[in-house]
Write an enzyme that holds these catalytic residues in place. Sequence first.
Site, mmCIF file in Angstrom:
data_model
loop_
_atom_site.group_PDB
_atom_site.id
_atom_site.type_symbol
_atom_site.label_atom_id
_atom_site.label_comp_id
_atom_site.label_asym_id
_atom_site.label_seq_id
_atom_site.Cartn_x
_atom_site.Cartn_y
_atom_site.Cartn_z
ATOM 1 N N SER A 733 39.743 42.175 33.617
ATOM 2 C CA SER A 733 39.748 42.493 34.878
ATOM 3 C C SER A 733 40.503 43.447 35.879
ATOM 4 O O SER A 733 39.847 44.778 36.932
ATOM 5 C CB SER A 733 38.198 41.534 35.822
ATOM 6 O OG SER A 733 38.442 40.952 35.592
ATOM 7 N N LYS A 776 32.141 37.573 41.557
ATOM 8 C CA LYS A 776 33.273 38.468 42.820
ATOM 9 C C LYS A 776 32.961 39.430 43.411
ATOM 10 O O LYS A 776 33.706 39.447 44.761
ATOM 11 C CB LYS A 776 33.677 39.685 41.487
ATOM 12 C CG LYS A 776 34.551 39.358 39.689
ATOM 13 C CD LYS A 776 34.429 40.025 38.846
ATOM 14 C CE LYS A 776 35.250 39.862 37.815
ATOM 15 N NZ LYS A 776 35.344 40.858 37.581
#
Length: 855
Positions: A733, A776
């Site tokens: 990511s 996140k």
Amino acid sequence: MSIDEKKKKLRELLSDIERLNRDVADDNLELAAPLSDEETHPEALGMDIIEAVPEEENRVKIMPMIPLRGLSIFPYMVLHFDIGREKSISALEKAMVRNQMIFLVAQRDADTDLPTGEDFYRVGTVAKIKQMLKLPGDTIRVLVEGISRGVLDRIIFEVPYFKCSVRQVEEVEYEEIPNRVAALMRSTLTRFEEYINLSPKVSQDIFPSVASVDQPGRLADVVTSHVDAKADDKQSVLEAFDPENRLEVLNGILTKEIEILQIERDINSKVHMQINKMQREYYLREQMRAIQDELGQDEAIESEIEDWLKQLEELKLEEKTAQKVEKEIKRLLKIQSSSAEGGVIRTYIEWVLALPWNKYTQEDTDIGKSEKILNEDHYGLEKVKERILEYLSVIRLSESLKGPILCLVGPPGVGKTSVAKSIARATGREFVRMSLGGVRDEAEIRGHRRTYIGAIPGRVISAMKDAGSMDPVFLFDEIDKIGNDFRGDPASALLEVLDPEQNKDFTDHYLEIPFDLSKVMFITTANTSETIPRPLLDRMEVIEVQGYTEEEKLKIAERYLIPKKIKEHGLKPENVKLSERATRDIINYYTRESGVRNLEREIANICRKVARRVVEKGIDATVVSQSNIGTFLGKKRFRYDTVENETQIGVTTGLAWTSVGGTTLSIETAVVPGTGRLVLTGQLGDVMKESARAGVSYIRSLSKELGVKADFYKDDDMHIHIPEGATPKDGPSAGVTMCCAMVSALTGIPARQDVAMTGEITLRGKILPVGGIREKVLAAHRAGIRKVLLPTGNERDIDDIPRNVRRKLEFVLIESAGEALDHILVRPVKPDKAGGQAKKQATKRRSAADAPVGA
């Protein structure tokens, strides 16, 4: 003392030993110089004072010594024993090459392997070695004959064997035995004869030879050698030099041993009588059993069997099940109830009749009431609550629905186990729990067959018996930690339990009759679904239980945890008050978790300190604020990164997922002259390193469009570092974040620090979706981020983000790295070949995504 002085003393000692050995004859023992009274006094030698030895009978001789463990040897006694210690073997060999005379003395403690001078008795036996035989294993069997008693005068040396001076004691011989001594001899023989009659270890044949001994001292020694007495008792006889005194000591020992033997005989007699009684009872029981087999009944249990048959009829079981149980009940009539098989059948019948056959709870299907109970017990967990309310709605419309099988998956401390109790309370059902952590035996689920001694049903049937109904809420806790070994696979056994098509006829190995589990509401919990076997996971409806946000933790603390802990610690609400900012500081700086367990512990810590203030100082009201939180909990344990508003070259902000929530990553890139190496530091995993290499290849393929010199990969080294190097990092990511940091470092264009991004990059610069978006984004919000760049494929995840967070952030959906560069760099670079069209499409998607955010 210096080393030279020690060596001199040692040489003098060796010289004395050699001179002493030369003075001793090779074939017999010579008399040594008489020792002074002070030298031979027992207290000077550190020994016990015993009976004095007549001076006229004392002769001091020097000879080797062997310490004996648990063994005593008397004069005129011939026996053999084994020796294996090096010192004892050396002493034996030395005696054999000289005159075969050796001094045998018993140790005070038989467990001492390396005895010293203080570990021996003072009195022993001077013996002559008759024969020695070497056995396997460095052991020597030696045959000796006792000559006379000896008193240990002093030990000359201990290495390599014990060498000592011994004062030999001659036995007192009577020409005419006094009457008292004769009476003692007669009494000794009488007791010894009684001892022989009681003891199975001594043969009757030895008594005539013992009775023929005419000297009292020798008689006492011979009798003692045949008595199985303690070593201390035998030593007391050995230390008695006077024959009359020796006989008195021996008579006391014989009296005690005879009493012990009589007690043993009484015990053995009672045991024998008990065995005979049991055999008689067994014979009578067998006769009774034969009679009962002829009659086919037992009046003692007829009434009990009638009660069982009546209970069986009331249960209204299926025909086959009822017939099997009825057969087992009637079998008990033909079997003695006190027999082992009768006990097994009785236990089986009791288990079957105790199960809640056809018993159901009156389920509460009031949706409003159930929703209120779920909200009272738990804050959040909307998906779980929604699923339970849906199930209750269907139950209200259709009574034939089978119980659901839910699997709550989430990090520790988010309330998975406690929500199962709330579901039971909301539905009005009974609640049972079974922990599967560490379970490795299939019998834990299915039970043991009745052929095994002590067999019982499995824990599933046991829990159903405890529940008392056919439709409880059944919690399988920690299903992801179930194991397997040679005893079976519990996960495979659970397949039948958790399969709606099979659990209607679940068969326990012990019961061997089907039991309906289809109405049970099964709930399982797990921290991860990765370790759950696939066939088992396929049978469950997985509900992800997300970690709590800061706002959710705050509400949970204010509504549940703080009032709960105040009550548990005996406080009143007015005694302690936690401000909202203080609670937020506890959440952010004293705990780092997805759940609220540590938060609960810290609140309890504060309550304990407040309780002490109330008791010791009488302070009735304490306010815990942001300014004094350190007084109660100490220094802050954690920190959260906050972004800086300034721009920096080669530094971008990424987002990462951890087991305790999300976090921000500051990715730093430096370009230095070199040979084209790519250096990656910060304890990065293989996947993360590959993402960095993919970013480099993408930049090389579009170096002209990006304004990067074409040969940077030859002349420059790039170093990518992610701080907090002690923490392992991995995953794809951060690919787009590292790519943007490298472009910023190569072009010299500063990057904005208030923009965070996440996404996997391909060699063509495409941005692929990733996981953990909710955590996140919450981390970005906590760090002060204003804009978040997300892959277009993660557009569906925006709805899972709390509404108050969505309102404060700007979300931009991107499809390529070129679009990310437009938002992250303070001035644009030349777009890639596909950047313009993709940017237009992404802008349209952002417009559609922004609508519900502001709604």
